[in-house]
Design an enzyme around this catalytic site. Structure first.
Site, PDB file in Angstrom:
ATOM      1  N   ARG A 119      20.682   7.341 -11.787  1.00  0.00           N
ATOM      2  CA  ARG A 119      20.928   6.026 -11.059  1.00  0.00           C
ATOM      3  C   ARG A 119      20.917   6.512  -9.498  1.00  0.00           C
ATOM      4  O   ARG A 119      21.118   5.518  -8.667  1.00  0.00           O
ATOM      5  CB  ARG A 119      22.109   5.471 -11.321  1.00  0.00           C
ATOM      6  N   LYS A 141      10.669   2.244   0.023  1.00  0.00           N
ATOM      7  CA  LYS A 141       9.978   1.643  -1.153  1.00  0.00           C
ATOM      8  C   LYS A 141       9.355   2.811  -2.008  1.00  0.00           C
ATOM      9  O   LYS A 141       8.619   3.525  -1.443  1.00  0.00           O
ATOM     10  CB  LYS A 141       8.725   0.543  -0.612  1.00  0.00           C
ATOM     11  N   GLU A 183      -3.639   0.995   8.073  1.00  0.00           N
ATOM     12  CA  GLU A 183      -2.092   0.867   8.294  1.00  0.00           C
ATOM     13  C   GLU A 183      -1.598   1.044   9.542  1.00  0.00           C
ATOM     14  O   GLU A 183      -0.794   0.199  10.252  1.00  0.00           O
ATOM     15  CB  GLU A 183      -1.513   1.916   7.388  1.00  0.00           C
ATOM     16  N   LYS A 225       7.328   0.152  11.799  1.00  0.00           N
ATOM     17  CA  LYS A 225       7.961   0.117  10.461  1.00  0.00           C
ATOM     18  C   LYS A 225       9.333   0.450  10.485  1.00  0.00           C
ATOM     19  O   LYS A 225      10.207  -0.303   9.762  1.00  0.00           O
ATOM     20  CB  LYS A 225       7.323   1.060   9.383  1.00  0.00           C
ATOM     21  N   GLU A 235      12.922  -6.462   1.767  1.00  0.00           N
ATOM     22  CA  GLU A 235      12.058  -7.358   1.973  1.00  0.00           C
ATOM     23  C   GLU A 235      12.571  -8.778   1.557  1.00  0.00           C
ATOM     24  O   GLU A 235      11.918  -9.707   1.072  1.00  0.00           O
ATOM     25  CB  GLU A 235      11.082  -6.936   0.664  1.00  0.00           C
ATOM     26  N   ARG A 239      10.339  -7.955   6.399  1.00  0.00           N
ATOM     27  CA  ARG A 239       9.883  -6.912   6.086  1.00  0.00           C
ATOM     28  C   ARG A 239       8.489  -7.400   5.510  1.00  0.00           C
ATOM     29  O   ARG A 239       7.555  -6.619   5.263  1.00  0.00           O
ATOM     30  CB  ARG A 239      10.591  -6.060   4.998  1.00  0.00           C
ATOM     31  N   ASN A 243       3.171  -6.397   4.661  1.00  0.00           N
ATOM     32  CA  ASN A 243       2.181  -6.645   3.900  1.00  0.00           C
ATOM     33  C   ASN A 243       1.079  -7.481   4.302  1.00  0.00           C
ATOM     34  O   ASN A 243       0.617  -7.879   3.671  1.00  0.00           O
ATOM     35  CB  ASN A 243       2.703  -7.448   2.781  1.00  0.00           C
ATOM     36  N   HIS A 246      -2.146  -7.224   2.382  1.00  0.00           N
ATOM     37  CA  HIS A 246      -2.037  -6.516   1.277  1.00  0.00           C
ATOM     38  C   HIS A 246      -2.323  -7.495   0.150  1.00  0.00           C
ATOM     39  O   HIS A 246      -2.314  -7.100  -0.945  1.00  0.00           O
ATOM     40  CB  HIS A 246      -0.570  -5.876   1.077  1.00  0.00           C
ATOM     41  N   HIS A 250      -4.284  -5.691  -2.711  1.00  0.00           N
ATOM     42  CA  HIS A 250      -3.709  -5.101  -3.988  1.00  0.00           C
ATOM     43  C   HIS A 250      -4.895  -5.532  -5.246  1.00  0.00           C
ATOM     44  O   HIS A 250      -4.983  -4.905  -6.362  1.00  0.00           O
ATOM     45  CB  HIS A 250      -2.155  -5.579  -4.195  1.00  0.00           C
ATOM     46  N   HIS A 262      -6.834   2.681  -0.732  1.00  0.00           N
ATOM     47  CA  HIS A 262      -5.939   1.758  -0.059  1.00  0.00           C
ATOM     48  C   HIS A 262      -6.313   0.944   1.364  1.00  0.00           C
ATOM     49  O   HIS A 262      -6.306  -0.118   1.397  1.00  0.00           O
ATOM     50  CB  HIS A 262      -4.425   2.141  -0.082  1.00  0.00           C
TER      51      HIS A 262
END
Length: 358
Positions: A119, A141, A183, A225, A235, A239, A243, A246, A250, A262
């Site tokens: 965990r 992330k 990016e 960032k 998010e 946040r 994206n 994106h 994606h 990417h």
């Protein structure tokens, strides 16, 4: 030895150290409680993983290098399960740690392995690509891919620190480096226009790791960032601006079975988002044109197959930003003024894609 630090705030604050000779920071980030350290590294990077392991051994840790497949092939459930089994055999406890060394895919995997083992155990990330430094390794992330989509399984798990050793960028293939630049440019459009000016002043220099502004571009992108994730780790709102581009990106990556870089997909996705905002009456033409000129100047694509639209549109429905059946896009209302476009008309979506079709 030249280094700079960008602080990422929030409930679990940490530093991103950028420069040369940064591996000396590893022990301080891991702390004295840690005994066993699993060094998860891309199998194609033994020469970069070796000094990381050496620095850890010198600091007195019990070090175990674990190679994983290069690129997106690392982000698969089978690879993750293999890491869990290896952690079990090593007897890793909650006071032990994971160090991820490699590109964005490797640090995504290593971070998720750390987040999910018992965990959650401590992790430090050592990104070795431009994309990893400015995007994947910063922000907490973590995740893996499944056949239905990219990064659909993951967790928010801030690292104890991120070490960006700039000398590793010299070994990055040119197209991979340029991919990471997407990016950086994204950070310029959503928050820091100075980035765009630096790229426009010397696009050829921006597209290589030994360029005159490489360090400043990385520092500025990381700072953008860090500012965002410090106030919104999970998010919930702000946040989402990270994206930008994106949603379509994606979908393109999935259509290409993740063999498409990417950053190349993000570049196309940003132009699509800009055209979407223009057609919705929210963004002037000159900002759209600037997207194309900057991205093209460093060798990034700005168009994609027109025949792919039906498949891409279907994939976008399960984008992480969607709420129910409502598509949500990050768009710009002006330079460095991001906003959201919710539930756009299908005709608008199709018309915007027509602008990026070839």
């Amino acid at each position: 030895m030249t280094q700079s630090r960008v602080h990422v705030g929030g409930a679990d604050p940490y530093d991103v150290v950028i420069g040369t000779g940064v591996l000396g920071e590893l022990a301080g980030m891991l702390g004295q409680r840690v005994r066993t350290v699993a060094v998860v590294h891309a199998e194609g990077l033994p020469e970069i993983a070796r000094p990381v392991c050496g620095a850890l051994e010198q600091a007195g840790y019990d070090v175990h290098p674990i190679p994983v497949p290069d690129g997106e092939a690392a982000k698969e459930t089978g690879v993750l399960a293999g890491l869990w089994s290896r952690f079990a055999r090593l007897g890793m406890t909650r006071s032990d740690a994971v160090v991820g060394v490699g590109g964005g895919a490797t640090t995504d995997l290593a971070g998720f392995a750390a987040a999910s083992w018992l965990r959650g155990v401590r992790s430090v990330l050592v990104p070795t690509t431009l994309l990893g430094m400015v995007d994947a390794a910063v922000g907490g992330k973590t995740g893996i891919n499944i056949p239905e989509g990219k990064n659909l399984v993951g967790a928010f798990h801030p690292p104890a620190g991120v070490l960006c050793e700039l000398t590793t960028l010299i070994t990055v293939p040119r197209q991979d480096y340029i991919s990471g630049l997407a990016e950086v440019v994204k950070a310029g459009f959503i928050a820091d226009p100075k980035i765009l000016e630096l790229v426009e002043d010397d696009p050829e220099g921006a597209a290589r790791p030994d360029g005159p502004h490489t360090r400043e571009l990385i520092e500025r992108a990381v700072q953008v960032k860090a500012d965002v994730v410090s106030s919104d780790l999970k998010e919930a709102g702000l946040r989402e601006i990270l994206n930008y581009g994106h949603t379509l990106a994606h979908a393109i990556e999935k259509a290409e079975d993740y063999r498409f870089r990417h950053g190349h997909a993000v570049a196309i996705g940003m132009v699509y988002a800009a055209e979407l905002a223009r057609l919705a009456g929210r963004l002037p033409q000159d900002v759209v044109d600037r997207h194309r000129s900057i991205l093209t100047s460093v060798g990034l694509p700005t168009s994609y197959s027109g025949e792919a639209w039906p498949e891409l549109r279907a994939t976008m429905t399960i984008d992480k930003k969607s709420r129910g059946s409502t598509l949500r896009f990050v768009v710009l209302d002006a330079l460095a003024e991001p906003g959201r476009l919710e539930g756009p008309d299908e005709d608008l979506l199709t018309a915007a894609y027509r602008e990026v079709s070839r």
